[in-house]
Scaffold this motif. Structure first.
Motif, PDB file in Angstrom:
ATOM      1  N   UNK A  56     -15.439 -12.394   9.742  1.00  0.00           N
ATOM      2  CA  UNK A  56     -14.351 -12.387  10.705  1.00  0.00           C
ATOM      3  C   UNK A  56     -14.344 -13.684  11.500  1.00  0.00           C
ATOM      4  N   UNK A  57     -13.133 -14.209  11.743  1.00  0.00           N
ATOM      5  CA  UNK A  57     -12.980 -15.416  12.551  1.00  0.00           C
ATOM      6  C   UNK A  57     -12.216 -15.108  13.841  1.00  0.00           C
ATOM      7  N   UNK A  58     -11.025 -14.528  13.703  1.00  0.00           N
ATOM      8  CA  UNK A  58     -10.181 -14.267  14.874  1.00  0.00           C
ATOM      9  C   UNK A  58      -9.155 -13.213  14.515  1.00  0.00           C
ATOM     10  N   UNK A  59      -8.637 -12.547  15.550  1.00  0.00           N
ATOM     11  CA  UNK A  59      -7.591 -11.553  15.347  1.00  0.00           C
ATOM     12  C   UNK A  59      -6.668 -11.536  16.557  1.00  0.00           C
ATOM     13  N   UNK A  60      -5.465 -11.017  16.327  1.00  0.00           N
ATOM     14  CA  UNK A  60      -4.460 -10.990  17.381  1.00  0.00           C
ATOM     15  C   UNK A  60      -3.668  -9.695  17.287  1.00  0.00           C
ATOM     16  N   UNK A  61      -3.332  -9.164  18.445  1.00  0.00           N
ATOM     17  CA  UNK A  61      -2.584  -7.910  18.494  1.00  0.00           C
ATOM     18  C   UNK A  61      -1.135  -8.125  18.062  1.00  0.00           C
ATOM     19  N   UNK A  62      -0.413  -7.022  17.932  1.00  0.00           N
ATOM     20  CA  UNK A  62       0.957  -7.086  17.440  1.00  0.00           C
ATOM     21  C   UNK A  62       1.858  -7.967  18.308  1.00  0.00           C
ATOM     22  N   UNK A  63       1.681  -7.890  19.616  1.00  0.00           N
ATOM     23  CA  UNK A  63       2.535  -8.667  20.515  1.00  0.00           C
ATOM     24  C   UNK A  63       1.993 -10.063  20.776  1.00  0.00           C
ATOM     25  N   UNK A  64       0.737 -10.275  20.410  1.00  0.00           N
ATOM     26  CA  UNK A  64       0.089 -11.541  20.728  1.00  0.00           C
ATOM     27  C   UNK A  64      -0.577 -11.547  22.090  1.00  0.00           C
ATOM     28  N   UNK A  65      -0.536 -10.417  22.775  1.00  0.00           N
ATOM     29  CA  UNK A  65      -1.073 -10.368  24.130  1.00  0.00           C
ATOM     30  C   UNK A  65      -2.590 -10.293  24.194  1.00  0.00           C
ATOM     31  N   UNK A  66      -3.223  -9.915  23.085  1.00  0.00           N
ATOM     32  CA  UNK A  66      -4.682  -9.816  23.059  1.00  0.00           C
ATOM     33  C   UNK A  66      -5.229 -10.522  21.832  1.00  0.00           C
ATOM     34  N   UNK A  67      -6.341 -11.207  22.025  1.00  0.00           N
ATOM     35  CA  UNK A  67      -6.983 -11.925  20.931  1.00  0.00           C
ATOM     36  C   UNK A  67      -8.484 -11.647  20.927  1.00  0.00           C
ATOM     37  N   UNK A  68      -9.092 -11.820  19.740  1.00  0.00           N
ATOM     38  CA  UNK A  68     -10.517 -11.618  19.556  1.00  0.00           C
ATOM     39  C   UNK A  68     -11.053 -12.789  18.734  1.00  0.00           C
ATOM     40  N   UNK A  69     -12.296 -13.176  19.000  1.00  0.00           N
ATOM     41  CA  UNK A  69     -12.883 -14.309  18.279  1.00  0.00           C
ATOM     42  C   UNK A  69     -14.337 -14.020  17.930  1.00  0.00           C
ATOM     43  N   UNK A  70     -14.765 -14.543  16.803  1.00  0.00           N
ATOM     44  CA  UNK A  70     -16.187 -14.576  16.493  1.00  0.00           C
ATOM     45  C   UNK A  70     -16.878 -15.530  17.463  1.00  0.00           C
ATOM     46  N   UNK A  71     -18.108 -15.228  17.812  1.00  0.00           N
ATOM     47  CA  UNK A  71     -18.844 -16.078  18.762  1.00  0.00           C
ATOM     48  C   UNK A  71     -18.936 -17.523  18.264  1.00  0.00           C
ATOM     49  N   UNK A  72     -19.010 -17.684  16.952  1.00  0.00           N
ATOM     50  CA  UNK A  72     -19.205 -19.015  16.378  1.00  0.00           C
ATOM     51  C   UNK A  72     -17.997 -19.933  16.558  1.00  0.00           C
ATOM     52  N   UNK A  73     -16.826 -19.362  16.851  1.00  0.00           N
ATOM     53  CA  UNK A  73     -15.624 -20.193  16.977  1.00  0.00           C
ATOM     54  C   UNK A  73     -15.013 -20.119  18.368  1.00  0.00           C
ATOM     55  N   UNK A  74     -15.558 -19.276  19.214  1.00  0.00           N
ATOM     56  CA  UNK A  74     -15.000 -19.091  20.550  1.00  0.00           C
ATOM     57  C   UNK A  74     -14.998 -20.417  21.308  1.00  0.00           C
ATOM     58  N   UNK A  75     -13.865 -20.720  21.927  1.00  0.00           N
ATOM     59  CA  UNK A  75     -13.740 -21.969  22.660  1.00  0.00           C
ATOM     60  C   UNK A  75     -13.286 -23.144  21.814  1.00  0.00           C
ATOM     61  N   UNK A  76     -13.313 -22.990  20.499  1.00  0.00           N
ATOM     62  CA  UNK A  76     -12.884 -24.072  19.597  1.00  0.00           C
ATOM     63  C   UNK A  76     -11.623 -23.694  18.810  1.00  0.00           C
ATOM     64  N   UNK A  77     -11.485 -22.431  18.473  1.00  0.00           N
ATOM     65  CA  UNK A  77     -10.355 -21.957  17.682  1.00  0.00           C
ATOM     66  C   UNK A  77      -9.419 -21.127  18.556  1.00  0.00           C
ATOM     67  N   UNK A  78      -8.127 -21.182  18.244  1.00  0.00           N
ATOM     68  CA  UNK A  78      -7.131 -20.382  18.943  1.00  0.00           C
ATOM     69  C   UNK A  78      -6.185 -19.739  17.933  1.00  0.00           C
ATOM     70  N   UNK A  79      -6.076 -18.422  18.011  1.00  0.00           N
ATOM     71  CA  UNK A  79      -5.138 -17.710  17.154  1.00  0.00           C
ATOM     72  C   UNK A  79      -3.865 -17.439  17.951  1.00  0.00           C
TER      73      UNK A  79
END
Length: 121
Positions: free
Chosen positions: A46-69
């Protein structure tokens, strides 16, 4: 149903890439979207995920702060902005879709074919 990734390529360490995933064949706004990656000889992760509206996002610790979904429901497209890339980010990147609820496991219904990202000097 189709998910088509684009934007991969070769980039130097510290560089940036923006991946896109164009969706068709389903009601995009009703689906949570995720990005996963698989490096040679490793399990898909897993790298990142986003809710249907885009209001919530999730990130793997390894990419947090560097990647944006992010997503654009008007264009049926999800994006992954990748900054400060490292050699460990080298992998095939896949987008995936599942109805309604985000999960960070690979329990997604639809998958793209993947796009290669190589980070090397």
């Amino acid at each position: 149903v189709q998910l088509v990734e684009s934007g991969g390529g070769l980039v130097q360490p510290g560089g940036s890439l923006r991946l896109s995933c164009a969706a068709s064949g389903f009601t995009f706004s009703m689906y949570a979207m995720g990005w996963f990656r698989q490096a040679p000889g490793k399990e898909r992760e897993f790298v990142a995920a986003i809710s249907r509206t885009g209001g919530s996002t999730w990130y793997a610790d390894s990419v947090k702060g560097r990647f944006t979904i992010s997503r654009d429901n008007a264009k049926d497209t999800v994006y992954l902005q990748m900054n400060s890339l490292e050699s460990e980010d080298t992998a095939i990147y896949y987008c995936a879709a599942r109805p309604f609820v985000v999960v960070t496991t690979d329990s997604y219904n639809y998958w793209g074919q993947g796009t290669q990202v190589t980070v090397s000097s």
